[in-house]
Design a protein around this motif. Structure first.
Motif, mmCIF file in Angstrom:
data_model
loop_
_atom_site.group_PDB
_atom_site.id
_atom_site.type_symbol
_atom_site.label_atom_id
_atom_site.label_comp_id
_atom_site.label_asym_id
_atom_site.label_seq_id
_atom_site.Cartn_x
_atom_site.Cartn_y
_atom_site.Cartn_z
ATOM 1 N N GLU A 158 0.825 -1.196 0.000
ATOM 2 C CA GLU A 158 0.000 0.000 0.000
ATOM 3 C C GLU A 158 0.867 1.257 0.000
ATOM 4 O O GLU A 158 2.047 1.217 0.358
ATOM 5 C CB GLU A 158 -0.950 0.006 1.205
ATOM 6 N N LYS A 177 -1.778 -1.542 -5.278
ATOM 7 C CA LYS A 177 -1.334 -0.782 -4.115
ATOM 8 C C LYS A 177 -2.325 0.342 -3.809
ATOM 9 O O LYS A 177 -2.245 1.424 -4.386
ATOM 10 C CB LYS A 177 0.058 -0.180 -4.363
ATOM 11 N N PRO A 178 -3.264 0.112 -2.919
ATOM 12 C CA PRO A 178 -4.198 1.175 -2.561
ATOM 13 C C PRO A 178 -3.475 2.359 -1.933
ATOM 14 O O PRO A 178 -2.432 2.195 -1.292
ATOM 15 C CB PRO A 178 -5.136 0.512 -1.554
ATOM 16 N N LEU A 189 -9.221 5.573 2.280
ATOM 17 C CA LEU A 189 -8.722 4.571 1.334
ATOM 18 C C LEU A 189 -9.114 4.977 -0.082
ATOM 19 O O LEU A 189 -10.283 5.204 -0.379
ATOM 20 C CB LEU A 189 -9.294 3.194 1.665
#
Length: 330
Positions: A158, A177-178, A189
């Protein structure tokens, strides 16, 4: 052992003000491939900052006054102020140099300490607005007095940033990959979108306004999704999260090059001035809707705008010691 960085030589070179002797000293330092790689990153970042700062003029009058106050200069002592053109160039170089040093010094420490996986990038905008390009190709506008700490380069799962202040994000899409924005009490998010976050430490609420895409918000007690055109408000005291339809374009208006007002009321204009300059304004209600203006707001100092407004209509204005603005009928 961490090697010494010749910042004076680097900054002189970036500003194209280095002497032949300084160039020779810098070339000796650049003979190391690691040093040259770092300098090239600095050069690229400098060029990006220069191009984005070229049209921005900070409120130099306020900064000189604030500097004088902090130095406890007597009000009877004259303070020399450079001319507006010179001040602009000074602030442009200082802002660019500060961002370069803050960002790349963190990278440098990680590289030479042998622990790049722990590297954090820190971006600061001390006065006026600044644009930062993150390692994942995302872009972030930082409002004045804003700090952004990024843990992006070496995270595998991430991309994480921590925000203190206000920022407008244009996030590069990456399904694997947030992108996560952390503030005081709210975790945002993102998967690739445009949104504004206002999270100054001295504010009671945190605001998240979504322009494009979708984001989800997590707090201690809640989990909510935002749709474009909505703003989430998180109250730090009650820890309650609410979502409403809102003027999200206004929330991000401070990032624009200019705002055009056509016969807008003083009340409407003050709403934008509060956001654009991040200043508290106490407006006399007797003139809030009765006075109208037509003009274009770019990046002029706030006091210059106020002087022009006072010439057009009978209004007066004062700043108190906390730089809070009062506008009243004259």
């Amino acid at each position: 052992m961490i090697r010494e960085m010749p910042w004076n030589l680097i900054i002189s070179k970036l500003k194209k003000e280095s002497t032949s002797e300084e160039n020779s000293q810098l070339e000796a330092w650049l003979s190391d491939s690691g040093n040259r790689e770092l300098f090239e990153e600095l050069q690229g970042l400098w060029d990006k900052i220069q191009s984005n700062a070229s049209s921005y003029t900070p409120d130099s009058a306020y900064y000189w006054k604030e500097l004088s106050r902090r130095m406890k200069t007597s009000s009877s002592t004259p303070v020399a102020k450079p001319d507006r053109k010179s001040t602009f160039h000074i602030w442009k170089y200082v802002a660019a140099a500060c961002i370069v040093i803050v960002v790349c010094f963190s990278f440098y420490l990680g590289q030479w300490a042998g622990t790049p996986e722990a590297t954090l990038l820190e971006y600061k905008s001390m006065g006026g607005k600044s644009m930062a390009s993150l390692p994942d190709q995302s872009s972030v506008w930082l409002h004045s007095n804003t700090k952004l700490i990024c843990d992006i380069q070496h995270k595998k799962e991430e991309r994480v940033v921590t925000l203190r202040g206000e920022a407008y994000f244009d996030v590069a899409h990456d399904k694997r990959k947030p992108f996560i924005v952390q503030t005081d009490g709210v975790r945002i998010l993102v998967h690739g979108t445009k949104f504004n976050v206002e999270a100054f430490p001295d504010m009671e609420n945190i605001y998240v306004s979504l322009l494009e895409g979708s984001v989800s918000l997590d707090t201690e007690n809640d989990h909510r999704y935002l749709a474009p055109g909505e703003t989430a408000t998180y109250n730090k005291s009650s820890r309650r999260l609410s979502v409403t339809k809102d003027d999200v374009l206004f929330a991000a208006s401070w990032t624009k090059d200019q705002i055009v007002f056509e016969q807008r009321s003083l009340q409407d204009i003050c709403r934008f001035l509060r956001k654009w300059y991040r200043v508290k304004i106490d407006l006399d209600p007797t003139i809030a809707d009765s006075i109208h203006y037509t003009f274009t707001l770019r990046n002029e100092p706030l006091e210059e705008i106020l002087r022009l407004m006072a010439r057009i209509n009978p209004i007066g204005y004062t700043f108190n010691e906390n730089n809070e603005l009062s506008i009243y009928k004259k």
